[in-house]
Design an enzyme around this catalytic site. Structure first.
Site, PDB file in Angstrom:
ATOM      1  N   ASP A 129      16.513   4.669  47.269  1.00  0.00           N
ATOM      2  CA  ASP A 129      16.678   3.212  47.287  1.00  0.00           C
ATOM      3  C   ASP A 129      18.001   2.820  46.638  1.00  0.00           C
ATOM      4  OD1 ASP A 129      16.040   0.578  47.719  1.00  0.00           O
ATOM      5  OD2 ASP A 129      14.519   0.452  46.151  1.00  0.00           O
ATOM      6  N   GLY A 130      18.582   1.732  47.117  1.00  0.00           N
ATOM      7  CA  GLY A 130      19.768   1.173  46.471  1.00  0.00           C
ATOM      8  C   GLY A 130      21.061   1.315  47.268  1.00  0.00           C
ATOM      9  N   ASN A 131      20.966   1.738  48.526  1.00  0.00           N
ATOM     10  CA  ASN A 131      22.187   1.876  49.338  1.00  0.00           C
ATOM     11  C   ASN A 131      22.889   0.532  49.518  1.00  0.00           C
ATOM     12  OD1 ASN A 131      21.448   4.520  49.670  1.00  0.00           O
ATOM     13  ND2 ASN A 131      20.838   4.326  51.813  1.00  0.00           N
ATOM     14  N   HIS A 159      24.611   3.302  53.375  1.00  0.00           N
ATOM     15  CA  HIS A 159      23.764   4.306  54.023  1.00  0.00           C
ATOM     16  C   HIS A 159      24.555   5.583  54.301  1.00  0.00           C
ATOM     17  CE1 HIS A 159      20.625   1.438  54.165  1.00  0.00           C
ATOM     18  NE2 HIS A 159      21.100   0.709  55.166  1.00  0.00           N
ATOM     19  N   GLU A 216       8.074  -0.650  57.620  1.00  0.00           N
ATOM     20  CA  GLU A 216       8.572  -2.009  57.350  1.00  0.00           C
ATOM     21  C   GLU A 216      10.066  -2.128  57.691  1.00  0.00           C
ATOM     22  OE1 GLU A 216       6.793  -0.154  55.167  1.00  0.00           O
ATOM     23  OE2 GLU A 216       4.905  -1.259  55.193  1.00  0.00           O
ATOM     24  N   LEU A 255      13.065  26.483  51.676  1.00  0.00           N
ATOM     25  CA  LEU A 255      12.660  25.090  51.433  1.00  0.00           C
ATOM     26  C   LEU A 255      12.039  24.473  52.683  1.00  0.00           C
ATOM     27  CD1 LEU A 255      12.909  22.419  49.672  1.00  0.00           C
ATOM     28  CD2 LEU A 255      15.044  22.013  50.910  1.00  0.00           C
ATOM     29  N   ARG A 282       7.990   0.928  41.953  1.00  0.00           N
ATOM     30  CA  ARG A 282       6.796   0.752  42.788  1.00  0.00           C
ATOM     31  C   ARG A 282       6.798   1.825  43.876  1.00  0.00           C
ATOM     32  NH1 ARG A 282       9.947  -4.021  43.483  1.00  0.00           N
ATOM     33  NH2 ARG A 282      11.304  -3.769  45.283  1.00  0.00           N
ATOM     34  N   SER A 307       5.825   1.271  47.192  1.00  0.00           N
ATOM     35  CA  SER A 307       6.249   0.727  48.484  1.00  0.00           C
ATOM     36  C   SER A 307       5.660   1.433  49.694  1.00  0.00           C
ATOM     37  CB  SER A 307       7.785   0.741  48.576  1.00  0.00           C
ATOM     38  OG  SER A 307       8.331  -0.136  47.628  1.00  0.00           O
ATOM     39  N   GLU A 336       3.417  12.864  39.310  1.00  0.00           N
ATOM     40  CA  GLU A 336       4.192  12.275  38.206  1.00  0.00           C
ATOM     41  C   GLU A 336       5.316  11.425  38.800  1.00  0.00           C
ATOM     42  OE1 GLU A 336       3.796  12.655  34.843  1.00  0.00           O
ATOM     43  OE2 GLU A 336       1.951  13.786  35.178  1.00  0.00           O
TER      44      GLU A 336
HETATM   45  C1  FPP Z   1      17.343   2.352  50.840  1.00  0.00           C
HETATM   46  O1  FPP Z   1      18.427   1.548  50.472  1.00  0.00           O
HETATM   47  C2  FPP Z   1      17.672   3.348  51.840  1.00  0.00           C
HETATM   48  C3  FPP Z   1      17.183   3.394  53.107  1.00  0.00           C
HETATM   49  C4  FPP Z   1      16.245   2.410  53.670  1.00  0.00           C
HETATM   50  C5  FPP Z   1      17.575   4.431  54.040  1.00  0.00           C
HETATM   51  C6  FPP Z   1      17.804   5.827  53.529  1.00  0.00           C
HETATM   52  C7  FPP Z   1      18.597   6.487  54.555  1.00  0.00           C
HETATM   53  C8  FPP Z   1      19.677   7.276  54.352  1.00  0.00           C
HETATM   54  C9  FPP Z   1      20.138   7.691  53.021  1.00  0.00           C
HETATM   55  C10 FPP Z   1      20.450   7.673  55.566  1.00  0.00           C
HETATM   56  C11 FPP Z   1      20.428   9.075  55.958  1.00  0.00           C
HETATM   57  C12 FPP Z   1      19.112   9.714  56.050  1.00  0.00           C
HETATM   58  C13 FPP Z   1      18.950  10.995  56.462  1.00  0.00           C
HETATM   59  C14 FPP Z   1      17.582  11.621  56.396  1.00  0.00           C
HETATM   60  C15 FPP Z   1      20.080  11.817  56.915  1.00  0.00           C
HETATM   61  P1  FPP Z   1      18.322  -0.018  50.736  1.00  0.00           P
HETATM   62  O2  FPP Z   1      19.019  -0.306  52.007  1.00  0.00           O
HETATM   63  O3  FPP Z   1      16.899  -0.447  50.663  1.00  0.00           O
HETATM   64  O4  FPP Z   1      19.130  -0.566  49.504  1.00  0.00           O
HETATM   65  P2  FPP Z   1      18.947  -1.970  48.759  1.00  0.00           P
HETATM   66  O5  FPP Z   1      17.558  -1.977  48.210  1.00  0.00           O
HETATM   67  O6  FPP Z   1      19.997  -1.892  47.681  1.00  0.00           O
HETATM   68  O7  FPP Z   1      19.219  -3.032  49.762  1.00  0.00           O
END
Ligand code: FPP
Length: 225
Positions: free
Chosen positions: A8-10, A25, A55, A119, A178, A180, A191
């Site tokens: 989370d947090g991209n 992302h 979602e 893995l 959370r 989610s 854990e």
């Molecule tokens: C959450 O950040 C991240 C996602 C919903 C997507 C995760 C996907 C990747 C890292 C892309 C590549 C994946 C693979 C398996 C190669 P957010 O967009 O919810 O961030 P925010 O909460 O700050 O808006």
């Protein structure tokens, strides 16, 4: 050991830098690669990544498109790498909603890595915990001969995670605390580890710190000492 991660947090990482969410992302995909490498090097048995929730289909179409393309690209670029590190690749979720090209790329990679013994990498795509429990309940009701005497383990065979041990450690980045709708049934005794670090900044040292911290936890599974 099974480590699961809610990445989370991209979006916030990108906003802090005045970039587009999709840039977050892209950088996040580098963290995916780093954590897989750390998991391989540290001989972790299972790594489960929540890549896209049910979602998430509600996000803007261009963001959804970018995430699907990123997965497509990662599959194309990492196939050799995964094979050479003996990584078994699996994708779990409601794949009927996933674009057909990506679905077939996934099926091919699952197939070519199916006998890998290192893995196991589980990517959760178009997944939600409630969806999983509900689809399991429907199949259970349709197939179980004596549902009254069934155990929790009998029921769990219908979850998409059948055959995968429950996570020992669930990491969530970006400061949210959370679950989610991730692995609701499977995290009964898991854990949890929460870190304020945003996913694009979560690399090998951060992954290893989470696993190190977990090693000090004392698990009792509801029992007394
Ligand atoms: C959450 O950040 C991240 C996602 C919903 C997507 C995760 C996907 C990747 C890292 C892309 C590549 C994946 C693979 C398996 C190669 P957010 O967009 O919810 O961030 P925010 O909460 O700050 O808006």
């Amino acid at each position: 050991m099974h480590v699961a991660i809610i990445m989370d947090g991209n979006g916030r990482w990108a906003r802090e830098r005045g970039l587009e969410r999709v840039d977050g992302h892209r950088e996040g995909a580098e963290s995916v690669r780093a954590c897989i490498e750390a998991a391989v090097e540290d001989k972790i048995d299972q790594l489960s990544l929540f890549a896209f929730s049910e979602e998430n289909w509600g996000r803007p179409a261009d963001e959804v498109g970018t995430l699907m393309k990123l997965m497509m690209k990662s599959i194309a670029e990492e196939t050799e790498n995964l094979l050479s590190h003996d990584v078994r690749f699996r994708v779990l979720g409601d794949l009927g909603k996933v674009p057909p090209l990506l679905r077939s790329a996934i099926a091919t990679l699952e197939d070519v890595t199916s006998s890998c013994k290192g893995l196991q990498l589980n990517i959760f795509l178009s997944y939600s915990g409630r969806w999983d429990i509900l689809q399991a309940a429907k199949r259970f009701a349709a197939s179980e001969k004596e549902p009254e005497s069934a155990s929790a383990a009998d029921f769990a065979k219908y979850l998409v995670t059948d055959g995968i041990p429950e996570p020992d450690l669930l990491i969530r980045t970006s400061g949210e605390q959370r679950i989610s709708n991730f692995l609701l049934w499977q995290c009964a005794y898991t854990e949890f580890y929460f870190t304020p670090v945003l996913w694009p900044d979560f690399r090998k040292p951060e992954f290893r710190e989470a696993v190190r911290e977990f090693a000090h936890r004392h698990r009792r599974y509801g029992l007394v000492e």
